[in-house]
Scaffold this active site. Structure first.
Site, PDB file in Angstrom:
ATOM      1  N   PRO A 194     -16.931  12.807  -3.186  1.00 21.58           N
ATOM      2  CA  PRO A 194     -16.638  11.410  -2.844  1.00 21.58           C
ATOM      3  C   PRO A 194     -15.425  10.743  -3.507  1.00 21.58           C
ATOM      4  CG  PRO A 194     -18.442  11.489  -4.389  1.00 21.58           C
ATOM      5  CD  PRO A 194     -18.103  12.925  -4.048  1.00 21.58           C
ATOM      6  N   CYS A 195     -14.247  11.216  -3.160  1.00 19.53           N
ATOM      7  CA  CYS A 195     -13.030  10.589  -3.682  1.00 19.53           C
ATOM      8  C   CYS A 195     -12.845   9.179  -3.123  1.00 19.53           C
ATOM      9  CB  CYS A 195     -11.807  11.446  -3.406  1.00 19.53           C
ATOM     10  SG  CYS A 195     -11.575  11.895  -1.688  1.00 19.53           S
TER      11      CYS A 195
END
Length: 177
Positions: free
Chosen positions: A134-135
């Site tokens: 989850p950047c």
């Protein structure tokens, strides 16, 4: 006659943020998830084999995520990168669903110096496993929605889906649940 060995498999699925291209190695571990127009995103190579089979679990989990029913992926992932990038990407995995953190906080978490924040940003921007790693949960120190290889519109949609803060009042700290 022997069957050729394929290094990568690929499959595309539809999602609320557009078409998703998934790739996996021969062992079934996901090696990338990219979107059309993604900066540094993958494109299908001639030697790759199209096969939906290795992506059934990923497709099911992504559908559940987009339906708001799944908050953590449980899939085998294998991203190729430097040791530094691997540390940054591992830190992304620790950001809980619905939370945000900053580039500086990621740098601190991996023991990088303050001047290394740009390098951390570069590693986050090179994340080959969008959504799964989850950047999109990393924001600017001032709460701004800076950078996302998949585009800021997708980043906003993903954070909205998760109920994460979208205002420039500052990030909600990422804490382990």
């Amino acid at each position: 006659m022997t069957t050729p060995t394929h290094r990568y498999y690929w499959h595309e699925i539809d999602s609320p943020v557009g078409r998703l291209l998934l790739t996996a190695g021969a062992d079934g571990a996901l090696t990338s998830l990219s979107v059309p127009g993604q900066k540094g995103g993958r494109s299908v190579q001639e030697a790759w084999r199209h096969d939906a089979g290795p992506f059934r679990a990923a497709g099911e989990q992504l559908a559940a995520y987009f339906a708001g029913e799944l908050t953590a992926f449980r899939l085998p992932l294998r991203a190729e990168g430097t040791a530094f990038r691997a540390r940054v990407w591992a830190a992304l995995d620790d950001i809980p669903y619905g939370a945000t953190t900053t580039y500086g906080e990621i740098a601190a978490r991996i023991g990088a110096s303050r001047p290394a924040v740009r390098a951390v940003g570069g590693a986050i921007g090179a994340n080959p496993l969008l959504i799964l790693r989850p950047c999109h949960r990393v924001i600017g120190a001032d709460g701004s929605l800076t950078g996302y290889a998949g585009g800021l519109e997708r980043k906003t949609r993903l954070l909205s889906l998760e109920g994460a803060p979208l205002t420039p009042q500052g990030p909600r700290p990422a804490t382990l649940r």
